[in-house]
Design a protein around this motif. Sequence first.
Motif, PDB file in Angstrom:
ATOM      1  N   CYS A  14       4.404   4.594  -7.504  1.00  0.00           N
ATOM      2  CA  CYS A  14       3.552   4.133  -8.611  1.00  0.00           C
ATOM      3  C   CYS A  14       4.351   3.727  -9.841  1.00  0.00           C
ATOM      4  O   CYS A  14       3.806   3.662 -10.945  1.00  0.00           O
ATOM      5  N   MET A  26       2.811   0.840 -11.570  1.00  0.00           N
ATOM      6  CA  MET A  26       1.352   0.886 -11.626  1.00  0.00           C
ATOM      7  C   MET A  26       0.847   0.870 -13.063  1.00  0.00           C
ATOM      8  O   MET A  26       1.386   1.529 -13.936  1.00  0.00           O
ATOM      9  N   GLY A  43      -4.856   3.646 -13.058  1.00  0.00           N
ATOM     10  CA  GLY A  43      -4.824   4.652 -12.007  1.00  0.00           C
ATOM     11  C   GLY A  43      -5.069   6.070 -12.479  1.00  0.00           C
ATOM     12  O   GLY A  43      -4.811   7.027 -11.749  1.00  0.00           O
ATOM     13  N   GLN A  70       2.849  10.575 -10.067  1.00  0.00           N
ATOM     14  CA  GLN A  70       3.804   9.714  -9.374  1.00  0.00           C
ATOM     15  C   GLN A  70       3.993  10.233  -7.950  1.00  0.00           C
ATOM     16  O   GLN A  70       3.475  11.282  -7.572  1.00  0.00           O
ATOM     17  N   ALA A 127      -6.161   0.902 -10.129  1.00  0.00           N
ATOM     18  CA  ALA A 127      -4.756   0.748 -10.493  1.00  0.00           C
ATOM     19  C   ALA A 127      -4.327  -0.695 -10.263  1.00  0.00           C
ATOM     20  O   ALA A 127      -4.680  -1.318  -9.264  1.00  0.00           O
ATOM     21  N   THR A 150       0.406  -2.593  -8.212  1.00  0.00           N
ATOM     22  CA  THR A 150       0.937  -2.034  -6.959  1.00  0.00           C
ATOM     23  C   THR A 150       0.079  -2.518  -5.800  1.00  0.00           C
ATOM     24  O   THR A 150      -1.113  -2.794  -5.974  1.00  0.00           O
ATOM     25  N   ARG A 189      -2.310   2.289  -2.904  1.00  0.00           N
ATOM     26  CA  ARG A 189      -2.488   3.582  -3.567  1.00  0.00           C
ATOM     27  C   ARG A 189      -3.030   4.544  -2.529  1.00  0.00           C
ATOM     28  O   ARG A 189      -4.174   4.422  -2.090  1.00  0.00           O
TER      29      ARG A 189
END
Length: 357
Positions: free
Chosen positions: A188, A191, A194, A212, A231, A234, A237
Amino acid sequence: MTPHWKPVIDSIPTDKVASGDFDPAQHIQYEPPARVHTMKDLRLPENTGISPVAVSEPFRLFTTEAVHRMRAEVLSQDVWDKCQYSSNLAQCQLRGFAAHWKSPVTLGIISKIAGVELVTEMDFEIAHINISVKSEQQRKEEVAAFVEKQAFDEDEGIAGCPWEDDKPIVDWHTDSYPFVCVTMLSNCESMIGGETALRTGSGEIVKVRGPQMGCAVILQGRYIEHQALRALGTTERITMVTSFRPRCPNLPDDTVLTTVRPISNLSELYSQYSEYRLDILEERVRTQLRILRENKRGGKKVNVKALKDFIREQEVFLAHMNKEMVEEELVTMGSIDDSHLHQGSQVDAKAKRKRAE
């Protein structure tokens, strides 16, 4: 239950993942959370739940090797073939395969942070995996749109991010189980967002930073309405949610099956649920029987009021258990209603559905 799809997710080659049993000395890398927020901090009644603890800040729990082992398990074809579920709360979930959460070391860490001695809820809930995946192109487009809107908002003096509030990964809910530990299995570092949003006792929304990779957050989620916010930045997830209940049989067990019944193998779920609940009842009855016998040997009279209070408590306990075990033909798989939310959230959910129509 028939699986629908399997997303393309980067994984560690299985030949590079060490085999063997889970070893706490090798796979746990615990670093205490910087802060633990209490129910009082969230303006919730202090007698709510089974502990004064509401939620922790993210903390390091597992080593990189341990995360790679978990990812290899989660992304194995066998797990996807047997354990995939979806619902109106979340599109892709894996449930019902046991992982590495029964170690006394792991349980000791979770219990210390939670402020109460906990055990895993039942094997079917070790663990629940939430998965969100997008393409690289989608990731780039979202980040570009976010940067553009952020620049516009700064110029106009407007705060907020519509992706977080309008499109959560998992919608507003309370958990079925007293405590959960949410562990991040994805990288992450890039990211945006999130976080976990929590509704306070005053109706305000506060956010707890997401963990993380290899880190976790502990939440008394049965008693706090929350949602996992979307999020950006990225392509995946993956979170592992492990549920816990109090070890002490005399503490309340407010477990409900509302959010898990429609995404479970009901025979397995009901078997494990009824077994541990009856174990609790058996332990309570044995304790009460010991008190009766000790009083008899000591020449004491039966405390009728205390005995009747005990019986009434067990009647409530059994009635609750009976209510949660809904007949299979009455369960709509994949459909979770609003009964797990407080009244205000039910109204919000109905309003959103009406607008969508």
